[in-house]
Every structure is written in C-alpha cells, then in structure tokens.
Write a protein that holds these residues in place. Structure first.
Motif, PDB file in Angstrom:
ATOM      1  N   LEU A  11      18.127   7.861  41.781  1.00  0.00           N
ATOM      2  CA  LEU A  11      18.480   7.993  43.197  1.00  0.00           C
ATOM      3  C   LEU A  11      18.636   9.460  43.584  1.00  0.00           C
ATOM      4  O   LEU A  11      18.131   9.901  44.630  1.00  0.00           O
ATOM      5  N   LEU A  12      19.318  10.226  42.739  1.00  0.00           N
ATOM      6  CA  LEU A  12      19.525  11.646  43.033  1.00  0.00           C
ATOM      7  C   LEU A  12      18.207  12.415  43.030  1.00  0.00           C
ATOM      8  O   LEU A  12      18.004  13.325  43.843  1.00  0.00           O
ATOM      9  N   LEU A  13      17.303  12.047  42.122  1.00  0.00           N
ATOM     10  CA  LEU A  13      15.978  12.678  42.109  1.00  0.00           C
ATOM     11  C   LEU A  13      15.225  12.381  43.404  1.00  0.00           C
ATOM     12  O   LEU A  13      14.581  13.268  43.985  1.00  0.00           O
ATOM     13  N   ASN A  14      15.312  11.134  43.861  1.00  0.00           N
ATOM     14  CA  ASN A  14      14.647  10.760  45.114  1.00  0.00           C
ATOM     15  C   ASN A  14      15.234  11.517  46.301  1.00  0.00           C
ATOM     16  O   ASN A  14      14.498  11.973  47.190  1.00  0.00           O
ATOM     17  N   ILE A  15      16.567  11.639  46.314  1.00  0.00           N
ATOM     18  CA  ILE A  15      17.236  12.359  47.406  1.00  0.00           C
ATOM     19  C   ILE A  15      16.809  13.826  47.418  1.00  0.00           C
ATOM     20  O   ILE A  15      16.496  14.398  48.473  1.00  0.00           O
ATOM     21  N   GLN A  16      16.766  14.434  46.237  1.00  0.00           N
ATOM     22  CA  GLN A  16      16.401  15.845  46.147  1.00  0.00           C
ATOM     23  C   GLN A  16      14.953  16.076  46.575  1.00  0.00           C
ATOM     24  O   GLN A  16      14.644  17.036  47.286  1.00  0.00           O
ATOM     25  N   GLN A  17      14.058  15.177  46.150  1.00  0.00           N
ATOM     26  CA  GLN A  17      12.647  15.319  46.508  1.00  0.00           C
ATOM     27  C   GLN A  17      12.410  15.076  47.997  1.00  0.00           C
ATOM     28  O   GLN A  17      11.538  15.700  48.609  1.00  0.00           O
ATOM     29  N   ARG A  24      37.990   8.152  49.479  1.00  0.00           N
ATOM     30  CA  ARG A  24      37.270   9.368  49.101  1.00  0.00           C
ATOM     31  C   ARG A  24      35.761   9.192  49.248  1.00  0.00           C
ATOM     32  O   ARG A  24      35.045  10.128  49.618  1.00  0.00           O
ATOM     33  N   PHE A  25      35.285   7.986  48.946  1.00  0.00           N
ATOM     34  CA  PHE A  25      33.858   7.712  49.126  1.00  0.00           C
ATOM     35  C   PHE A  25      33.459   7.894  50.587  1.00  0.00           C
ATOM     36  O   PHE A  25      32.458   8.544  50.899  1.00  0.00           O
ATOM     37  N   LEU A  26      34.244   7.313  51.492  1.00  0.00           N
ATOM     38  CA  LEU A  26      33.915   7.381  52.918  1.00  0.00           C
ATOM     39  C   LEU A  26      33.996   8.811  53.445  1.00  0.00           C
ATOM     40  O   LEU A  26      33.255   9.183  54.363  1.00  0.00           O
ATOM     41  N   ALA A  27      34.875   9.617  52.855  1.00  0.00           N
ATOM     42  CA  ALA A  27      34.954  11.029  53.250  1.00  0.00           C
ATOM     43  C   ALA A  27      33.655  11.751  52.884  1.00  0.00           C
ATOM     44  O   ALA A  27      33.116  12.533  53.681  1.00  0.00           O
ATOM     45  N   CYS A  28      33.143  11.483  51.671  1.00  0.00           N
ATOM     46  CA  CYS A  28      31.858  12.069  51.254  1.00  0.00           C
ATOM     47  C   CYS A  28      30.720  11.546  52.120  1.00  0.00           C
ATOM     48  O   CYS A  28      29.827  12.298  52.535  1.00  0.00           O
ATOM     49  N   TYR A  29      30.770  10.261  52.395  1.00  0.00           N
ATOM     50  CA  TYR A  29      29.701   9.625  53.174  1.00  0.00           C
ATOM     51  C   TYR A  29      29.653  10.190  54.598  1.00  0.00           C
ATOM     52  O   TYR A  29      28.576  10.369  55.179  1.00  0.00           O
ATOM     53  N   LYS A  30      30.826  10.501  55.137  1.00  0.00           N
ATOM     54  CA  LYS A  30      30.890  11.102  56.472  1.00  0.00           C
ATOM     55  C   LYS A  30      30.203  12.463  56.482  1.00  0.00           C
ATOM     56  O   LYS A  30      29.497  12.811  57.443  1.00  0.00           O
ATOM     57  N   GLU A  31      30.390  13.228  55.415  1.00  0.00           N
ATOM     58  CA  GLU A  31      29.736  14.533  55.301  1.00  0.00           C
ATOM     59  C   GLU A  31      28.221  14.377  55.175  1.00  0.00           C
ATOM     60  O   GLU A  31      27.457  15.169  55.737  1.00  0.00           O
ATOM     61  N   GLU A  58      21.665   9.265  55.470  1.00  0.00           N
ATOM     62  CA  GLU A  58      22.771   8.302  55.608  1.00  0.00           C
ATOM     63  C   GLU A  58      22.234   6.900  55.865  1.00  0.00           C
ATOM     64  O   GLU A  58      22.719   5.912  55.298  1.00  0.00           O
ATOM     65  N   GLN A  59      21.209   6.788  56.694  1.00  0.00           N
ATOM     66  CA  GLN A  59      20.619   5.483  56.985  1.00  0.00           C
ATOM     67  C   GLN A  59      19.912   4.905  55.757  1.00  0.00           C
ATOM     68  O   GLN A  59      19.961   3.699  55.508  1.00  0.00           O
ATOM     69  N   TYR A  60      19.273   5.779  54.998  1.00  0.00           N
ATOM     70  CA  TYR A  60      18.606   5.345  53.764  1.00  0.00           C
ATOM     71  C   TYR A  60      19.616   4.758  52.777  1.00  0.00           C
ATOM     72  O   TYR A  60      19.398   3.684  52.200  1.00  0.00           O
ATOM     73  N   LEU A  61      20.734   5.443  52.602  1.00  0.00           N
ATOM     74  CA  LEU A  61      21.774   4.975  51.682  1.00  0.00           C
ATOM     75  C   LEU A  61      22.428   3.689  52.190  1.00  0.00           C
ATOM     76  O   LEU A  61      22.784   2.809  51.398  1.00  0.00           O
ATOM     77  N   LYS A  62      22.562   3.583  53.494  1.00  0.00           N
ATOM     78  CA  LYS A  62      23.156   2.384  54.084  1.00  0.00           C
ATOM     79  C   LYS A  62      22.252   1.176  53.874  1.00  0.00           C
ATOM     80  O   LYS A  62      22.724   0.081  53.544  1.00  0.00           O
ATOM     81  N   ARG A  63      20.933   1.364  54.067  1.00  0.00           N
ATOM     82  CA  ARG A  63      19.984   0.268  53.848  1.00  0.00           C
ATOM     83  C   ARG A  63      19.948  -0.151  52.384  1.00  0.00           C
ATOM     84  O   ARG A  63      19.769  -1.330  52.064  1.00  0.00           O
ATOM     85  N   LEU A  64      20.120   0.814  51.507  1.00  0.00           N
ATOM     86  CA  LEU A  64      20.118   0.525  50.074  1.00  0.00           C
ATOM     87  C   LEU A  64      21.280  -0.381  49.692  1.00  0.00           C
ATOM     88  O   LEU A  64      21.156  -1.237  48.808  1.00  0.00           O
ATOM     89  N   GLY A  65      22.406  -0.208  50.394  1.00  0.00           N
ATOM     90  CA  GLY A  65      23.594  -1.021  50.114  1.00  0.00           C
ATOM     91  C   GLY A  65      24.600  -0.251  49.284  1.00  0.00           C
ATOM     92  O   GLY A  65      24.269   0.199  48.182  1.00  0.00           O
ATOM     93  N   PHE A  66      25.800  -0.078  49.815  1.00  0.00           N
ATOM     94  CA  PHE A  66      26.819   0.695  49.106  1.00  0.00           C
ATOM     95  C   PHE A  66      27.090   0.136  47.713  1.00  0.00           C
ATOM     96  O   PHE A  66      27.326   0.877  46.761  1.00  0.00           O
ATOM     97  N   GLU A  67      27.089  -1.189  47.598  1.00  0.00           N
ATOM     98  CA  GLU A  67      27.438  -1.817  46.320  1.00  0.00           C
ATOM     99  C   GLU A  67      26.412  -1.520  45.231  1.00  0.00           C
ATOM    100  O   GLU A  67      26.710  -1.661  44.043  1.00  0.00           O
ATOM    101  N   ARG A  68      25.226  -1.079  45.606  1.00  0.00           N
ATOM    102  CA  ARG A  68      24.178  -0.824  44.609  1.00  0.00           C
ATOM    103  C   ARG A  68      24.261   0.572  44.000  1.00  0.00           C
ATOM    104  O   ARG A  68      23.725   0.804  42.925  1.00  0.00           O
ATOM    105  N   TRP A  69      24.920   1.497  44.689  1.00  0.00           N
ATOM    106  CA  TRP A  69      24.915   2.869  44.180  1.00  0.00           C
ATOM    107  C   TRP A  69      26.293   3.527  44.121  1.00  0.00           C
ATOM    108  O   TRP A  69      26.411   4.665  43.652  1.00  0.00           O
ATOM    109  N   SER A  70      27.340   2.828  44.551  1.00  0.00           N
ATOM    110  CA  SER A  70      28.666   3.455  44.518  1.00  0.00           C
ATOM    111  C   SER A  70      29.636   2.651  43.661  1.00  0.00           C
ATOM    112  O   SER A  70      29.623   1.421  43.674  1.00  0.00           O
ATOM    113  N   MET A  71      30.471   3.371  42.929  1.00  0.00           N
ATOM    114  CA  MET A  71      31.513   2.723  42.142  1.00  0.00           C
ATOM    115  C   MET A  71      32.574   2.104  43.047  1.00  0.00           C
ATOM    116  O   MET A  71      33.138   1.055  42.747  1.00  0.00           O
TER     117      MET A  71
END
Length: 332
Positions: free
Chosen positions: A161-167, A189-196, A205-218
């Motif tokens: 995921l991070l590689l895709n974001i960077q590219q 703390r997650f939502l604070a990062c997500y707001k940034e 932000e929309q890409y991560l939202k479509r992916l689903g928080f439960e799939r990539w966040s602890m």
C-alpha cells in the motif's frame, strides 16, 4: 490426488505427468492427508503433462491449529521457460516466524489463477471471524476472498500500500502519514492522521476510504493481526528459483521438513525439552521424534535424558545405609 483435464491450456514445461504422479503417490503414503490437486493436459503424443498444482501438507495444517490465525498469501513468477506462477500461503508461529501452509503452481499471474488457488485454500482452512488473511493483490483476490472467506478479515499488505501511495502521489509526507495512520491502535490518533491526509491530498483520502479502513488500519481492524503488516513471504525468493516442477517439489519437501525439525528443536529448548507425543515428558527419555530433532540440531541425545537416570542420581539412591544394630540378649 484430484486430477482435471485441461486440453486448451499450453504446456508449462516438459516434466511428464507420470513422474509427478509417482512422486505424489510416494509423498502421500508417508504423509497421510496431504492434499494435492493437479491439472494436466495432453501433449502432441497424447501423454498427460503437468499444467498446474495445489499442495498442502497435513503437518502444516495441524501446525496452523496451534498458531495465530493469520494467513499471508503472496506470489512470484518461477524461473522456468514459460510464465508459470507460484503462489504461497504461509502462517506465523508464536515467534512470528512464517511457515508454509499451501503452494500453488499456475499458468500465470491473473484473476483466474488466484481464484483457483484461493478456492482450493478455502476447502482446507475454515472461514471464521478470528482469521485474518493478508494479500498484496487485492485487484485479483478481494472478490474471491470475500466469496470464499466471508467471515475472515481481509487485510492489505501495508508495505505494498505504501509503495502504491508513493508511486501515485510522489509525496513522502503523505506516505509517512498513511504509514503512521495504519500503525495506530487508537481511533482518535488514527483520525488525526487521516485528517492530515485529507488536507494534503483529498484524492488519496478518497482512495483510502474506498479501500476500507478495516483493511489497512490497526485501529479499525475487526480481527487479530498480531502486528503483521506485510504480505511478503520470506520463502518465495528461494522457491521461485527452482527450475522444474520436480525440483520445486523436492525443494518444498526438504524446506518444510527441515524448517519444522529445526524449530521443533528450538521450541524444545524453550520448554525444557518436551514433545507433542508426551513420551519425553512422561518417561524423561528421548522419544523417536526428539531424537531426530536433536540430531538435526546437533544436540547430544544424552541432554534429553532426565537427571533421574544419571549415575549421580543412582549413587544417591543407595548412598544411605543401615547402621548395624547393637548386640542384645534375647529373652528366654
């Protein structure tokens, strides 16, 4: 062994089906309940030739029952003349070391290959909410995973995921924020990062939202991830170097066998030497399993013998003696 004809598929390489069949037959005699599913195709002379395969050792499945319920799935092209593709599913032990659960050799890196492998995987591993499956290829796997494992949590590989974001966004700060957010256990703390992230890149932000928080966040994970973030399989590089199907099968068997033996021995060290057959603990004399493990680890079998059997202990047993009684007169 389950076998299916596949007449329209091109031949992967020139290993004959009969050689593979003899090997699998021998393997299953010594390793009962090992699951093998092979598809073949006829060559120009009408002989059955290998096309694709699914393999899962019974020992691996039993090991998974005693391990964290995490499955990591990854794939890579094999070093063969054709574009054969290897998919490996691995579990993790309590030391967070990976061990193989299943192998698939297929005709390419495509949706149908991943679907075939995941469908086979679903027949031998129970779907339940406690299970978490990591995959780096959600474009190929999400639909099939959702169908075959509806209860299990489907997690993306954070590294991928991070590689895709960077590219995609070419911004290390955004990548860093996504990484921080994915590792946070606190929703606040997650939502604070997500707001940034949203402030810096609404598109990301929309890409991560479509992916689903439960799939990539602890923080929003519904299952147990045991601090696993990557779907990278450590064994994949060595496995993909094998230059034939028979070479791969032999390497897989050697690799799984030596890995289990080595780690069994290390686990014995942690537990003061024990064996799942319980004979070692009950008798304090090495059983056949612990002798094999000791030999592979270079441990003297004598160290597995309980101190109760030592010469020193034997001497102590009879170190006491009876004092001679005093002479006395008998009553008449």
């Amino acid at each position: 062994i389950h076998q299916t004809s596949a007449k329209k598929m091109p031949n992967n390489h020139d290993t004959s089906y009969s050689d593979i069949l003899r090997y699998i037959s021998s393997l299953q005699k010594t390793n009962p309940n090992t699951v093998v599913d092979i598809e073949t195709q006829p060559d120009s002379l009408g002989r059955n030739m290998f096309r694709c395969m699914f393999l899962s050792y019974a020992a691996s499945r039993r090991a998974f029952m005693h391990s964290p319920q995490v499955i990591i799935i990854c794939g890579n092209y094999l070093n063969w003349r054709t574009r054969s593709f290897l998919i490996v599913a691995e579990g993790i032990d309590v030391e967070r070391q990976q061990f193989p659960l299943a192998f698939g050799v297929l005709d390419g890196d495509n949706t149908s290959s991943w679907k075939w492998f995941l469908t086979k995987l679903a027949t031998i591993f129970e779907d339940r909410p406690e299970l978490t499956i990591f995959s780096p290829r959600f474009d190929f796997t999400l639909q099939t995973l959702s169908l075959q494992f509806p209860l299990a949590e489907k997690a993306v590989c954070i590294r991928q995921l991070l590689l895709n974001i960077q590219q995609s966004y070419r911004n290390p700060e955004i990548t860093g924020l996504v990484q921080r957010a994915s590792y946070e256990y606190s929703k606040r703390r997650f939502l604070a990062c997500y707001k940034e992230i949203k402030k810096m890149s609404p598109h990301c932000e929309q890409y991560l939202k479509r992916l689903g928080f439960e799939r990539w966040s602890m923080a929003f994970s519904n299952g147990y991830r045991f601090d696993v973030y990557s779907a990278e399989v450590n064994d994949l590089r060595h496995l993909s170097r094998q230059n034939s199907i028979m070479g791969l099968l032999h390497y897989i068997h050697w690799h799984v066998s030596s890995q289990f033996t080595w780690r069994y021995g290390k686990a014995m060290e942690h537990q003061g030497y024990s064996c799942s057959c319980v004979a070692l603990q009950k008798m304090l004399v090495p059983c056949e399993h612990s002798l094999v493990a000791a030999q592979n680890l270079g441990i003297s079998p004598l160290t597995l013998v309980g101190s109760v059997y030592s010469t020193a202990q034997w001497l102590k047993t009879y170190s006491e003696y009876l004092q001679p009684y005093l002479k006395f007169r008998t009553m008449r």
